[in-house]
Design a protein around this motif. Structure first.
Motif, PDB file in Angstrom:
ATOM      1  N   GLY A   1       7.196  14.288 -56.322  1.00 59.97           N
ATOM      2  CA  GLY A   1       8.039  15.247 -55.616  1.00 59.97           C
ATOM      3  C   GLY A   1       7.785  15.222 -54.119  1.00 59.97           C
ATOM      4  O   GLY A   1       8.714  15.316 -53.313  1.00 59.97           O
TER       5      GLY A   1
ATOM      6  N   SER B   1       7.976  17.480 -60.513  1.00 58.47           N
ATOM      7  CA  SER B   1       8.519  16.886 -59.286  1.00 58.47           C
ATOM      8  C   SER B   1       9.682  17.711 -58.745  1.00 58.47           C
ATOM      9  O   SER B   1       9.820  17.890 -57.534  1.00 58.47           O
TER      10      SER B   1
ATOM     11  N   ASN C   1      12.976  10.232 -58.637  1.00 52.67           N
ATOM     12  CA  ASN C   1      11.724  10.758 -59.172  1.00 52.67           C
ATOM     13  C   ASN C   1      11.405  10.139 -60.534  1.00 52.67           C
ATOM     14  O   ASN C   1      10.254   9.802 -60.823  1.00 52.67           O
TER      15      ASN C   1
END
Length: 252
Positions: free
Chosen positions: A180, A128, A105
């Motif tokens: 995410g 995320s 991420n």
């Protein structure tokens, strides 16, 4: 002070260091010990002047002040709550897999930040993580401010609006949600629910650095049945994984 120390040591290790960094770095800038401009992600400074620390410091730094203090504290709370829930829940006993999720991420957010000239990356990374938690617990009913109740899958979008109202930027929260979703889709949805190939795999070096613990029971979220069957073979080195039932927003 001993109670505070005990509480801090009770935080799972990855969340503990992330949480500590998110407190220390902003206050170093607030106290003027280091010029806060050195913490920001400036593409020219990073790409052409080899200031390679900027993607890291931009992830921890937030300009704390009279107009931003409440937004900072709220997102620090989200960091603690949802990172802890993921690390001790869906990723219980598998710190390497959780670290890989954060790194994936983070890399995506850094690339996006360089392209879009985003100088602060703290909120996107927190969002995320919150998004992944919400998707793994999407059918759970959560409670938010003023007694509002809704499914967890809507939580990232509710917080996006909430952060905007208290002074945040929709772009930061939106980027976090999209990153995410990318991780969730590639790691869970596509290979486990849609029967596709696995694109993401935790490097072995992370397993050597953060070895998995066997026999742990997680307690957050109930993925689809197809996910549960596939998870027995694909996550955590092939060990059987119990996803548990989860709990409501704000419960300890």
């Amino acid at each position: 002070m001993s109670d505070l120390g005990d509480w801090f040591r009770s935080i799972p290790i990855i969340t503990r260091y992330w949480f500590a960094g998110a407190i220390v770095v902003p206050f170093v800038g607030k106290l003027g010990l280091i010029n806060p401009s050195y913490f920001l992600l400036w593409p020219d400074a990073f790409l052409y002047h080899f200031q390679i620390w900027r993607p890291i410091t931009a992830t921890f730094f937030f300009p704390v002040g009279p107009g931003t203090g409440f937004l900072y504290l709220v997102n620090l709370y989200f960091l603690y709550q949802y990172s802890t829930r993921l690390e001790t829940g869906a990723f219980d006993g598998r710190p390497a897999d959780y670290m890989f999720m954060l790194l994936f991420n983070w890399v995506c957010i850094v690339i996006t930040g360089l392209i879009m000239d985003m100088q602060l990356l703290m909120i996107p990374l927190i969002m995320s993580v919150l998004y992944v938690w919400a998707q793994l617990n999407r059918e759970m009913i959560v409670s938010f401010w003023f007694g509002t109740r809704f499914k967890a899958c809507y939580l990232p979008w509710v917080i996006l609006v909430f952060n905007y109202i208290i002074g945040g930027s929709v772009i930061n929260e939106l980027i976090g949600n999209l990153v995410g979703h990318l991780y969730y889709f590639l790691m869970f949805k596509y290979p486990m629910d849609l029967g596709g190939r696995t694109f993401l795999c935790t490097p072995q070096c992370l397993y050597r650095w953060l070895p998995s613990r066997r026999g742990n029971v997680s307690g957050f979220g109930v993925p689809p049945a197809s996910m549960r069957r596939a998870a027995e073979h694909q996550l955590g080195g092939g060990g059987r994984h119990n996803w548990g039932q989860g709990f409501r927003l704000g419960d300890q």
